[in-house]
Write an enzyme that holds these catalytic residues in place. Structure first.
Site, PDB file in Angstrom:
ATOM      1  N   HIS A  63       0.885  -1.170   0.063  1.00 12.53           N
ATOM      2  CA  HIS A  63      -0.152  -0.008  -0.017  1.00 12.53           C
ATOM      3  C   HIS A  63       0.778   1.093   0.137  1.00 12.53           C
ATOM      4  CE1 HIS A  63       1.005  -0.773   4.326  1.00 12.53           C
ATOM      5  NE2 HIS A  63       0.463   0.550   4.460  1.00 12.53           N
ATOM      6  N   HIS A  65       0.982   3.831   2.014  1.00 16.62           N
ATOM      7  CA  HIS A  65       1.546   4.757   3.221  1.00 16.62           C
ATOM      8  C   HIS A  65       3.195   4.786   3.140  1.00 16.62           C
ATOM      9  CE1 HIS A  65      -2.212   4.123   5.712  1.00 16.62           C
ATOM     10  NE2 HIS A  65      -2.226   5.220   5.280  1.00 16.62           N
ATOM     11  N   ASP A  67       5.482   4.684   5.055  1.00 18.09           N
ATOM     12  CA  ASP A  67       6.425   3.651   5.651  1.00 18.09           C
ATOM     13  C   ASP A  67       6.590   2.546   4.885  1.00 18.09           C
ATOM     14  OD1 ASP A  67       3.744   3.259   6.691  1.00 18.09           O
ATOM     15  OD2 ASP A  67       4.533   1.900   8.063  1.00 18.09           O
ATOM     16  N   HIS A  68       6.050   2.415   3.864  1.00 17.31           N
ATOM     17  CA  HIS A  68       6.055   1.276   2.949  1.00 17.31           C
ATOM     18  C   HIS A  68       6.516   1.610   1.611  1.00 17.31           C
ATOM     19  CE1 HIS A  68       3.586  -1.524   5.796  1.00 17.31           C
ATOM     20  NE2 HIS A  68       3.397  -0.292   6.052  1.00 17.31           N
ATOM     21  N   HIS A 140      -7.791  -1.757   5.538  1.00 18.67           N
ATOM     22  CA  HIS A 140      -6.948  -0.955   5.939  1.00 18.67           C
ATOM     23  C   HIS A 140      -7.424   0.563   5.743  1.00 18.67           C
ATOM     24  CE1 HIS A 140      -3.207   0.372   7.891  1.00 18.67           C
ATOM     25  NE2 HIS A 140      -2.731   1.176   7.025  1.00 18.67           N
ATOM     26  N   ASP A 211      -0.483  -3.768   5.659  1.00 18.19           N
ATOM     27  CA  ASP A 211      -1.214  -3.285   6.798  1.00 18.19           C
ATOM     28  C   ASP A 211      -2.661  -3.829   6.632  1.00 18.19           C
ATOM     29  OD1 ASP A 211       0.982  -2.221   7.555  1.00 18.19           O
ATOM     30  OD2 ASP A 211       0.370  -0.262   7.588  1.00 18.19           O
ATOM     31  N   HIS A 269       6.034  -5.541  11.624  1.00 17.72           N
ATOM     32  CA  HIS A 269       5.305  -4.296  11.640  1.00 17.72           C
ATOM     33  C   HIS A 269       4.823  -4.148  13.048  1.00 17.72           C
ATOM     34  CE1 HIS A 269       2.389  -1.412  10.536  1.00 17.72           C
ATOM     35  NE2 HIS A 269       3.094  -0.996   9.534  1.00 17.72           N
TER      36      HIS A 269
HETATM   37 ZN   LIG Z   1       2.387   0.482   8.036  1.00 13.40          ZN
END
Ligand SMILES: [Zn+2]
EC number: 3.1.26.11
Length: 306
Positions: A63, A65, A67-68, A140, A211, A269
């Site tokens: 996804h 976001h 942090d990914h 998510h 996530d 995670h």
């Molecule tokens: Zn995340």
């Protein structure tokens, strides 16, 4: 054996010990390797492993976001600086193409290798050498996917000694028999290849989650030899959060894994609160109370074989 290296295991932000999400998979007998998610700093993490961006052939993004994905542009640029020629394929949710192409355009990033970006959707199936990968839609706050990696079955061993003893002439007949076909010998006998080939070995099946607040979404492809999934909080902490986020707890993941017949469960995670305060074991202890198989919490540079 296929090798998996955890390159980042922290949720949202890095800690001193853990970087944000990234996971490497190197299939058996392959120099090329695959990356699942690419949080900021993934290229720095790579420098501490035996892997190099040069041999990276495919990236899968769960996804969008930060942090990914925030590590993608830096990694691409560095791979380009290495004069890498191996083409690179990126698979990710809708938007990934525009996101990358926009950055590449404004920073005038011209890559020496062929880059293909594919936008995936629910149930996309990808076929690669020795495996297929199926996309699972997760739950998510933004579109998030999981990947089910299904390695091909390995054919059973061909019993050469038995073939020789039966007086079968070596050569093209052997390849037919190895495939389990029935062949007719020059002397008129007919031989069933299945009698000469051992039992095939079932290919491993791995679930890799993005996530998600509902790990049972992986049910359609269960059971799994290995499941790697977020377990951001313990149930107690989650219940006491002032604001809820769409993430999974260790308890919830363990219960789902138990139902889905998972053999080996890796909690990934994890919220920085556990790492910073030395509370990581709380996650695994909670999971153990609800899951009978092997269970552990991932840490950066943890390496496993399957
Ligand atoms: Zn995340």
């Amino acid at each position: 054996m296929n090798k998996i290296i955890f390159l980042g295991t922290s949720a949202g932000v890095p800690t001193r010990n853990r970087n944000v999400s990234a996971l490497a998979l190197q299939p058996e007998n392959s120099k090329a390797w695959m990356l699942f998610d690419c949080g900021e700093g993934t290229q720095h993490q790579l420098l501490k492993t035996s892997l190099s961006a040069y041999n990276l052939s495919r990236i899968f993004i769960t996804h969008l976001h930060g942090d990914h994905v925030y590590g993608l542009c830096g990694l691409l640029a560095s791979k380009g600086m290495q004069r890498a020629e191996m083409p690179l394929e990126i698979y990710g949710p809708p938007g990934i193409k525009e996101m990358l192409e926009t950055v590449m355009k404004f920073s005038q990033l011209n890559l020496p290798f062929d880059l293909k970006i594919f936008e995936i959707s629910k149930d996309t199936t990808m076929r690669f050498e020795g495996m297929r990968i199926v996309v699972v839609e997760l739950s998510h706050s933004i579109t998030s996917y999981g990947f089910v990696v299904i390695f091909d079955d390995t054919p059973g061993r061909f019993d050469i000694e038995k073939a020789k003893a039966l007086g079968i002439p070596e050569g093209p007949l052997y390849s037919k028999l190895k495939r389990g076909e029935t062949v007719k010998l020059p002397d008129g006998r007919s031989i069933d290849g299945r009698d000469l080939v051992g039992v095939p070995k079932k290919g491993r099946r791995i679930a890799i989650g993005g996530d998600n607040d509902d790990p049972l979404l992986f049910s359609p492809f269960a059971p799994y030899d290995l499941m790697i999934h977020e377990a951001t909080y313990t149930q107690y902490d989650f219940d006491h959060l002032p604001r809820k986020f769409k993430h999974t707890t260790a308890k919830q993941l363990a219960e789902a894994a138990q139902k889905m017949g998972v053999e080996w469960l890796i909690l990934n995670h994890i919220s920085p609160r556990y790492d910073k305060k030395g509370r990581v074991s709380e996650l695994v202890e909670e999971a153990k109370r609800h899951f009978d198989g092997n269970v552990e919490v991932a840490y950066d540079f943890m390496q496993i074989e399957i």
